[in-house]
Motif scaffolding. Sequence first.
Motif, PDB file in Angstrom:
ATOM      1  N   MET A  81      -0.758 -10.848   5.491  1.00  0.00           N
ATOM      2  CA  MET A  81      -1.980 -10.819   6.265  1.00  0.00           C
ATOM      3  C   MET A  81      -1.799  -9.823   7.399  1.00  0.00           C
ATOM      4  O   MET A  81      -0.736  -9.759   8.007  1.00  0.00           O
ATOM      5  N   GLY A  82      -2.850  -9.042   7.634  1.00  0.00           N
ATOM      6  CA  GLY A  82      -2.771  -8.113   8.736  1.00  0.00           C
ATOM      7  C   GLY A  82      -4.137  -7.697   9.227  1.00  0.00           C
ATOM      8  O   GLY A  82      -5.134  -7.779   8.514  1.00  0.00           O
ATOM      9  N   PHE A  83      -4.161  -7.257  10.474  1.00  0.00           N
ATOM     10  CA  PHE A  83      -5.370  -6.785  11.127  1.00  0.00           C
ATOM     11  C   PHE A  83      -5.225  -5.292  11.412  1.00  0.00           C
ATOM     12  O   PHE A  83      -4.159  -4.842  11.859  1.00  0.00           O
ATOM     13  N   CYS A  84      -6.313  -4.552  11.198  1.00  0.00           N
ATOM     14  CA  CYS A  84      -6.374  -3.106  11.477  1.00  0.00           C
ATOM     15  C   CYS A  84      -5.224  -2.401  10.745  1.00  0.00           C
ATOM     16  O   CYS A  84      -5.124  -2.513   9.539  1.00  0.00           O
ATOM     17  N   TYR A  85      -4.367  -1.720  11.484  1.00  0.00           N
ATOM     18  CA  TYR A  85      -3.237  -1.024  10.855  1.00  0.00           C
ATOM     19  C   TYR A  85      -2.423  -2.000   9.998  1.00  0.00           C
ATOM     20  O   TYR A  85      -1.989  -1.672   8.900  1.00  0.00           O
ATOM     21  N   GLY A  86      -2.244  -3.206  10.515  1.00  0.00           N
ATOM     22  CA  GLY A  86      -1.484  -4.223   9.791  1.00  0.00           C
ATOM     23  C   GLY A  86      -2.144  -4.659   8.495  1.00  0.00           C
ATOM     24  O   GLY A  86      -1.465  -5.078   7.555  1.00  0.00           O
ATOM     25  N   GLY A  87      -3.464  -4.577   8.421  1.00  0.00           N
ATOM     26  CA  GLY A  87      -4.159  -4.921   7.186  1.00  0.00           C
ATOM     27  C   GLY A  87      -3.837  -3.947   6.070  1.00  0.00           C
ATOM     28  O   GLY A  87      -3.599  -4.334   4.925  1.00  0.00           O
ATOM     29  N   GLY A  88      -3.808  -2.668   6.411  1.00  0.00           N
ATOM     30  CA  GLY A  88      -3.414  -1.652   5.434  1.00  0.00           C
ATOM     31  C   GLY A  88      -1.964  -1.822   5.012  1.00  0.00           C
ATOM     32  O   GLY A  88      -1.613  -1.655   3.845  1.00  0.00           O
ATOM     33  N   LYS A  89      -1.119  -2.152   5.972  1.00  0.00           N
ATOM     34  CA  LYS A  89       0.303  -2.376   5.660  1.00  0.00           C
ATOM     35  C   LYS A  89       0.470  -3.615   4.790  1.00  0.00           C
ATOM     36  O   LYS A  89       1.333  -3.641   3.909  1.00  0.00           O
ATOM     37  N   ALA A  90      -0.340  -4.646   5.032  1.00  0.00           N
ATOM     38  CA  ALA A  90      -0.219  -5.892   4.264  1.00  0.00           C
ATOM     39  C   ALA A  90      -0.453  -5.646   2.778  1.00  0.00           C
ATOM     40  O   ALA A  90       0.336  -6.096   1.937  1.00  0.00           O
ATOM     41  N   ILE A  91      -1.528  -4.933   2.432  1.00  0.00           N
ATOM     42  CA  ILE A  91      -1.811  -4.700   1.008  1.00  0.00           C
ATOM     43  C   ILE A  91      -0.734  -3.830   0.379  1.00  0.00           C
ATOM     44  O   ILE A  91      -0.304  -4.057  -0.753  1.00  0.00           O
ATOM     45  N   VAL A  96      -4.287 -10.922   2.643  1.00  0.00           N
ATOM     46  CA  VAL A  96      -5.454 -11.015   3.520  1.00  0.00           C
ATOM     47  C   VAL A  96      -5.487  -9.757   4.377  1.00  0.00           C
ATOM     48  O   VAL A  96      -4.499  -9.421   5.021  1.00  0.00           O
ATOM     49  N   ILE A  97      -6.632  -9.081   4.351  1.00  0.00           N
ATOM     50  CA  ILE A  97      -6.806  -7.835   5.094  1.00  0.00           C
ATOM     51  C   ILE A  97      -7.999  -7.998   6.028  1.00  0.00           C
ATOM     52  O   ILE A  97      -9.097  -8.318   5.576  1.00  0.00           O
ATOM     53  N   PHE A  98      -7.777  -7.779   7.308  1.00  0.00           N
ATOM     54  CA  PHE A  98      -8.870  -7.708   8.266  1.00  0.00           C
ATOM     55  C   PHE A  98      -8.994  -6.257   8.704  1.00  0.00           C
ATOM     56  O   PHE A  98      -8.158  -5.756   9.438  1.00  0.00           O
ATOM     57  N   TYR A  99     -10.027  -5.610   8.213  1.00  0.00           N
ATOM     58  CA  TYR A  99     -10.364  -4.215   8.503  1.00  0.00           C
ATOM     59  C   TYR A  99      -9.149  -3.293   8.516  1.00  0.00           C
ATOM     60  O   TYR A  99      -8.907  -2.562   9.466  1.00  0.00           O
ATOM     61  N   GLY A 100      -8.436  -3.317   7.408  1.00  0.00           N
ATOM     62  CA  GLY A 100      -7.297  -2.421   7.226  1.00  0.00           C
ATOM     63  C   GLY A 100      -7.612  -1.386   6.167  1.00  0.00           C
ATOM     64  O   GLY A 100      -8.539  -1.541   5.376  1.00  0.00           O
ATOM     65  N   ASN A 101      -6.834  -0.329   6.155  1.00  0.00           N
ATOM     66  CA  ASN A 101      -7.017   0.770   5.216  1.00  0.00           C
ATOM     67  C   ASN A 101      -6.794   0.280   3.778  1.00  0.00           C
ATOM     68  O   ASN A 101      -5.689  -0.089   3.417  1.00  0.00           O
ATOM     69  N   PRO A 102      -7.837   0.272   2.951  1.00  0.00           N
ATOM     70  CA  PRO A 102      -7.691  -0.267   1.598  1.00  0.00           C
ATOM     71  C   PRO A 102      -6.990   0.707   0.650  1.00  0.00           C
ATOM     72  O   PRO A 102      -6.974   1.906   0.872  1.00  0.00           O
ATOM     73  N   VAL A 103      -6.437   0.139  -0.395  1.00  0.00           N
ATOM     74  CA  VAL A 103      -5.867   0.920  -1.496  1.00  0.00           C
ATOM     75  C   VAL A 103      -6.968   1.031  -2.545  1.00  0.00           C
ATOM     76  O   VAL A 103      -7.527   0.028  -2.970  1.00  0.00           O
ATOM     77  N   THR A 104      -7.265   2.238  -2.969  1.00  0.00           N
ATOM     78  CA  THR A 104      -8.378   2.427  -3.902  1.00  0.00           C
ATOM     79  C   THR A 104      -7.940   2.957  -5.265  1.00  0.00           C
ATOM     80  O   THR A 104      -8.784   3.299  -6.082  1.00  0.00           O
ATOM     81  N   TYR A 105      -6.651   2.998  -5.509  1.00  0.00           N
ATOM     82  CA  TYR A 105      -6.146   3.506  -6.782  1.00  0.00           C
ATOM     83  C   TYR A 105      -5.759   2.351  -7.698  1.00  0.00           C
ATOM     84  O   TYR A 105      -4.803   1.613  -7.415  1.00  0.00           O
ATOM     85  N   PRO A 106      -6.476   2.184  -8.814  1.00  0.00           N
ATOM     86  CA  PRO A 106      -6.152   1.093  -9.728  1.00  0.00           C
ATOM     87  C   PRO A 106      -4.702   1.109 -10.194  1.00  0.00           C
ATOM     88  O   PRO A 106      -4.109   0.041 -10.393  1.00  0.00           O
ATOM     89  N   ASP A 107      -4.105   2.294 -10.356  1.00  0.00           N
ATOM     90  CA  ASP A 107      -2.712   2.368 -10.799  1.00  0.00           C
ATOM     91  C   ASP A 107      -1.764   1.695  -9.818  1.00  0.00           C
ATOM     92  O   ASP A 107      -0.728   1.160 -10.230  1.00  0.00           O
ATOM     93  N   GLU A 108      -2.088   1.723  -8.532  1.00  0.00           N
ATOM     94  CA  GLU A 108      -1.264   1.032  -7.531  1.00  0.00           C
ATOM     95  C   GLU A 108      -1.581  -0.459  -7.505  1.00  0.00           C
ATOM     96  O   GLU A 108      -0.674  -1.296  -7.457  1.00  0.00           O
TER      97      GLU A 108
END
Length: 124
Positions: A1-11, A24-36
């Motif tokens: 689980m992470g918020f902002c920068y931590g949300g992107g790191k969590a995923i 759990v991601i709260f407004y973090g940078n999403p991963v959009t590549y299905p291969d990942e």
Amino acid sequence: MGFCYGGGKAIRYTIQNQPQAATVIFYGNPVTYPDELKRLQAPVFAVYGHNDMQFPMPLLQQFQLALNSDNIENDIKIYDGVGHAFWKNMEQIRRGEEPASSAYRQCTDFLRRFFAAQQCQNVP
């Protein structure tokens, strides 16, 4: 689980190191590549504000499409009328401030369901 920068790191951490863990991601940078994302073996819950300039709607739609294309259970919540980092502290929850209170409830419900399912799977 992470918020902002931590949300992107969590995923990213979950993908690389703990694919069987819920994320759990709260407004973090999403991963959009299905291969990942295909490494994930557990559900993803994510919260964003509709007015978030860092993560615009097309990016969030791409994130959900990527999760769906890999059949990864997901629940992406996008709240109208708010931007990035709309939940700042637990005082907002104590006061019942929306949409922070809704996001908190939905997040804790998601985690309870996940952990309850895990316990059921471990019962002989």
